[in-house]
Write an enzyme that holds these catalytic residues in place. Structure first.
Site, mmCIF file in Angstrom:
data_model
loop_
_atom_site.group_PDB
_atom_site.id
_atom_site.type_symbol
_atom_site.label_atom_id
_atom_site.label_comp_id
_atom_site.label_asym_id
_atom_site.label_seq_id
_atom_site.Cartn_x
_atom_site.Cartn_y
_atom_site.Cartn_z
ATOM 1 N N HIS A 67 0.890 34.945 23.737
ATOM 2 C CA HIS A 67 1.193 36.289 24.222
ATOM 3 C C HIS A 67 -0.081 36.894 24.802
ATOM 4 O O HIS A 67 -1.200 36.551 24.404
ATOM 5 C CB HIS A 67 1.697 37.171 23.087
ATOM 6 C CG HIS A 67 3.076 36.824 22.623
ATOM 7 N ND1 HIS A 67 3.818 37.688 21.845
ATOM 8 C CD2 HIS A 67 3.840 35.723 22.804
ATOM 9 C CE1 HIS A 67 4.994 37.131 21.582
ATOM 10 N NE2 HIS A 67 5.019 35.939 22.144
ATOM 11 N N GLU A 69 -1.546 39.722 24.353
ATOM 12 C CA GLU A 69 -2.437 40.357 23.387
ATOM 13 C C GLU A 69 -3.261 39.323 22.619
ATOM 14 O O GLU A 69 -4.463 39.517 22.399
ATOM 15 C CB GLU A 69 -1.630 41.189 22.380
ATOM 16 C CG GLU A 69 -0.819 42.304 23.008
ATOM 17 C CD GLU A 69 0.627 41.916 23.321
ATOM 18 O OE1 GLU A 69 1.486 42.805 23.236
ATOM 19 O OE2 GLU A 69 0.889 40.739 23.658
ATOM 20 N N CYS A 97 4.645 42.893 19.663
ATOM 21 C CA CYS A 97 5.623 42.328 18.730
ATOM 22 C C CYS A 97 4.989 42.214 17.340
ATOM 23 O O CYS A 97 3.815 42.558 17.143
ATOM 24 C CB CYS A 97 6.069 40.946 19.221
ATOM 25 S SG CYS A 97 4.774 39.686 19.093
ATOM 26 N N CYS A 100 1.816 39.860 17.323
ATOM 27 C CA CYS A 100 0.645 40.500 17.927
ATOM 28 C C CYS A 100 0.159 41.677 17.088
ATOM 29 O O CYS A 100 -1.052 41.891 16.956
ATOM 30 C CB CYS A 100 0.968 40.925 19.354
ATOM 31 S SG CYS A 100 1.256 39.530 20.460
#
Length: 168
Positions: A67, A69, A97, A100
């Site tokens: 992801h 992040e 999410c 993260c």
């Protein structure tokens, strides 16, 4: 008598508003879009400078943890030589999410700034509340909705195009 001086470019960077950093996160999201990924971008800022950048690379890297992040946090940790990023701010185009958000807690990020809410998977306030949970030992400042229209629009356009192509 005091002397008034003009701020240096470095001082201007340090005082840059959240929207300036979010614009860079949006540029990262557009890189994800160009790669055929869900357009999410993130940057980590430390003392007025970007030290970590990331965009979604789940498909490209065959990595469910890739992801935006996470990638930005990894780059920032490497830049500082420390997994603790307590003096850093994370700018993400979409509400993080649960995965993260957990990484944000472990990194001890000082401040999270994000654009669009994620009603299906957001773990700041939408689907669940991981950050600033009372049982956690780390709490951070959170600001949502920064350039939310641009952030949400990028995602909406992406998913609209996928649906028109018959891709889920």
């Amino acid at each position: 008598m005091s002397v008034v001086t003009q701020p240096t470019p470095e001082q201007k960077e340090i005082n840059a508003p959240d929207e300036v950093w979010m614009q860079e996160a949006l540029r990262q999201a557009k890189r994800a879009l160009e790669a055929g990924e869900v357009p999410v971008g993130a940057v980590v800022v430390h003392q007025g400078k970007i030290i970590g950048r990331g965009f979604n690379r789940n498909i490209s890297d065959s990595d469910p943890t890739a992801h935006a992040e996470i990638i930005a946090l990894r780059e920032a940790g490497a830049a500082l030589g420390n997994y603790r990023l307590g003096e850093c701010e994370l700018f993400a185009t979409v509400e993080p999410c649960a995965m993260c958000s957990g990484a944000i807690v472990h990194a001890r990020i000082r401040r999270l700034i994000y654009g669009a809410d994620d009603p299906k998977a957001g773990a700041v306030r939408s689907a669940m509340r991981v950050l600033n949970h009372p049982s956690l030992n780390h709490h951070l400042e959170i600001r949502g909705g920064v350039l939310s229209g641009a952030c949400a629009g990028l995602l909406q356009d992406f998913f609209r195009a996928r649906r028109s192509q018959g891709v889920n």
